[in-house]
Design an enzyme around this catalytic site. Sequence first.
Site, short mmCIF file in Angstrom:
data_model
loop_
_atom_site.label_atom_id
_atom_site.label_comp_id
_atom_site.label_asym_id
_atom_site.label_seq_id
_atom_site.Cartn_x
_atom_site.Cartn_y
_atom_site.Cartn_z
N ARG A 69 -93.98 45.39 -18.71
CA ARG A 69 -93.03 46.75 -18.39
C ARG A 69 -91.69 46.12 -18.76
O ARG A 69 -91.33 44.83 -18.84
CB ARG A 69 -92.79 47.03 -17.02
CG ARG A 69 -93.96 47.87 -16.58
CD ARG A 69 -93.76 48.34 -15.00
NE ARG A 69 -93.92 47.26 -14.00
CZ ARG A 69 -92.99 46.45 -13.54
NH1 ARG A 69 -91.77 47.09 -13.86
NH2 ARG A 69 -92.94 45.55 -12.87
N TYR A 198 -97.32 49.33 -24.11
CA TYR A 198 -97.99 48.91 -22.88
C TYR A 198 -98.05 49.91 -21.92
O TYR A 198 -97.25 50.80 -21.42
CB TYR A 198 -96.79 47.66 -22.36
CG TYR A 198 -97.19 46.95 -21.25
CD1 TYR A 198 -98.28 46.39 -20.89
CD2 TYR A 198 -96.67 47.37 -19.98
CE1 TYR A 198 -98.83 45.82 -19.66
CE2 TYR A 198 -96.96 46.98 -18.68
CZ TYR A 198 -98.00 46.18 -18.56
OH TYR A 198 -98.49 45.60 -17.43
N LYS A 207 -96.13 54.61 -13.18
CA LYS A 207 -94.81 54.12 -12.77
C LYS A 207 -93.82 54.84 -13.02
O LYS A 207 -92.83 55.29 -12.05
CB LYS A 207 -94.31 52.66 -13.26
CG LYS A 207 -95.38 51.60 -13.47
CD LYS A 207 -95.74 51.24 -11.76
CE LYS A 207 -96.60 50.04 -11.76
NZ LYS A 207 -96.77 49.81 -10.41
N HIS A 227 -94.87 52.24 -3.66
CA HIS A 227 -95.55 51.12 -4.49
C HIS A 227 -96.72 50.33 -3.55
O HIS A 227 -96.55 49.29 -2.99
CB HIS A 227 -94.48 50.13 -5.02
CG HIS A 227 -95.08 49.13 -6.05
ND1 HIS A 227 -94.65 47.91 -6.37
CD2 HIS A 227 -96.34 49.38 -6.72
CE1 HIS A 227 -95.21 47.39 -7.38
NE2 HIS A 227 -96.32 48.09 -7.44
N SER A 249 -95.04 42.09 -7.27
CA SER A 249 -96.42 41.69 -8.04
C SER A 249 -96.73 40.34 -7.76
O SER A 249 -95.66 39.64 -6.99
CB SER A 249 -96.09 41.80 -9.57
OG SER A 249 -94.77 41.71 -9.92
N CYS A 251 -98.69 39.23 -5.56
CA CYS A 251 -99.10 38.80 -4.31
C CYS A 251 -100.28 39.32 -3.70
O CYS A 251 -100.71 39.23 -2.70
CB CYS A 251 -98.01 39.39 -3.30
SG CYS A 251 -96.35 38.82 -3.30
N ASP A 276 -102.30 50.75 -5.91
CA ASP A 276 -101.04 50.29 -6.47
C ASP A 276 -99.74 51.65 -5.91
O ASP A 276 -98.78 51.23 -5.86
CB ASP A 276 -100.84 50.50 -8.03
CG ASP A 276 -99.78 49.92 -8.65
OD1 ASP A 276 -99.27 49.07 -8.05
OD2 ASP A 276 -99.17 50.65 -9.52
N ARG A 368 -104.79 42.98 -18.91
CA ARG A 368 -105.09 44.13 -18.11
C ARG A 368 -106.36 44.64 -18.11
O ARG A 368 -106.88 44.81 -19.24
CB ARG A 368 -104.05 45.08 -18.18
CG ARG A 368 -102.53 44.82 -17.80
CD ARG A 368 -102.47 44.69 -16.10
NE ARG A 368 -101.04 44.37 -16.01
CZ ARG A 368 -100.33 45.04 -14.85
NH1 ARG A 368 -101.14 45.49 -13.98
NH2 ARG A 368 -99.16 44.16 -14.69
C1 OXD Z 1 -96.82 46.77 -11.63
C2 OXD Z 1 -98.19 47.06 -12.06
O1 OXD Z 1 -95.98 46.13 -12.64
O2 OXD Z 1 -98.78 47.75 -11.07
O3 OXD Z 1 -96.37 46.65 -10.65
O4 OXD Z 1 -98.28 47.01 -13.29
MN MN Z 2 -97.66 47.88 -9.38
#
Ligand code: OXD
Ligand code: MN
Length: 586
Positions: A69, A198, A207, A227, A249, A251, A276, A368
Amino acid sequence: MPGTAEMNKWVEEMAAQCEPKNIVWCDGSEAENHSMIEDMLDSRELIRFNQKKWPGCYLHRSHISDVARAEKKTFICTDKHEDAGPNNNWMLPKEAMSRVFPLFKGAMKDRTMYVLPYIMGMPGSPMARVGLELTDSAYVAASMRIMTRMGSIALEQKEALKKGFVRGLHSKGDLDPERRFIVHFPKEETIWSIGSGYGGNALLGKKCFALRIASSIGKREGFLAEHMLIVGLQSPEGETTYIAAAFPSACGKTNLAMLTPPAHMAGWRVFTVGDDIAWMWWAEDGTLRAINPEAGFFGVVPQTSMKTNPNAMETIRKNTIFVNVAMTQDAMPWWEGSDSPPPAEAWDWRGHPWTPTSSEKAAQANSRFTTPARQCPSISPKWEDPQGVPISAIVFGGRRSQLAPLVYEAFNWSHGVYVGSGMATETTAAQSDYGMMTRRDPMAMLPFCGYNMADYFQHWLDMGKKAGAKLPKIFNVNWFRTGANGKYLWPGFGENMRVLRWIAERAQGKGKAVETPIGFVPAEGAIDTDGIDVTKETMRELSGVDPEAWLAETEDHEAFFGQFGKRLPAGITAEMEALEKRLGKK
Ligand code: OXD
Ligand code: MN
């Protein structure tokens, strides 16, 4: 054109700007997907994995400068800077019009414009909302088909369409990071994304829509777009408690969403509702209901294995698009931390020859999988319930080697909102150019809140004032506390289920706890430690609250909150002062 009159008009206008060679409305069908995949195989946009071992699985390689991102190039466009807040990059809508929109001029010459109608949420849900993404990337079209309910079905959502549709214009442009922009117009419910392919920048339902745009709609309409993962914990007696949990992220969010209970907890089950994003609202009966608006998982691949996440491993075995993993010579995907040993020879994520002696990683650190949620063995029977699931507990968490106990419960809703707003996590050297640092990330929403975060805190406080609301309890967890030797005190992974169990018990008014200045921690013996190497002393350490260290933490909170100036809600300041008082501040 098959869309509504308003959709067709917008598509025409955007096509006039982007000048695609042709326009294809996607119906979401199997046949359409098949032919799109065949085209991408021809153009090498996709590479076929061994179809016997990995049926329906493909590799997509992104441009090497386009692997994550682009937070610095992500903007919220509002008339006033203060409405975007200090938490967002801000641009005036007219500046976006003169600086970003021209980049789309002729950007799709020689390319197809795919028109993707999609739903965030499930058909028939009061929360469902329609989006329309225009993109010149077939990879984006195929990925959106996994991540959302995409195609003709979206055009059939008469109720949802009464709310209009979220416009998303995406072009890969020339992939030059200098000309990369992801801009959001919360008032117009519009997103423009150019210069990146991406997922987080280009799959606009995720997002951009389901968090940034939806959070701002949620503020106006009285719901929360968060989130958060959603899980259901089923006891051996068959009672299910639903928990929504926010983590920054790195975690282990996807792992927690698909947790396998330890052998010791026979009869317990964890059901995955989402990994997510959660949209949550008050239902007529006063419960907080939550849906996962997505239909797939876009998860980090490295370190995913049968040990860390067997459910994810099962899920990604078929119909999955992998991005930026390595490929072995017999066309199998491979990544660091997978179950198989490093292959003697492979192609790395950039397509270069790789051997175990190579200095570079074979799979990109942020590689991913894009995979259908319905394939997950732990998927909840309620994951597509249009009325969502009732949430009994909200959990916040971060990576803190010191300070934060394994788990504690806030005294009430507004205290819980303060706990969430003070969330922080330690980045690792792998994530941050600056090495180890503690990053404040309220409710794990710092990069995703589509408006001023001070107003977002107020929105959370207001949600708790709803008449007749059955307020879920709010908790904070920290799996990462270390002892004097620097080693983790808690075993983590499946054993986290023991902590979730205490949370579920507390949510039901059971479970023993002790009051501390920061909230309730588990009473001795309240968390079952049978069968794990965690002594009573370790549990005491894990539940320890050091007033001095917490007072230093509140100073840090104050410094962070300072950036919001007068806009910071009085309710947050009051909670912080009450905590300082409980900690004995003179
Ligand atoms: C993030 C994702 O960046 O879920 O939080 O990809
Ligand atoms: Mn996320």
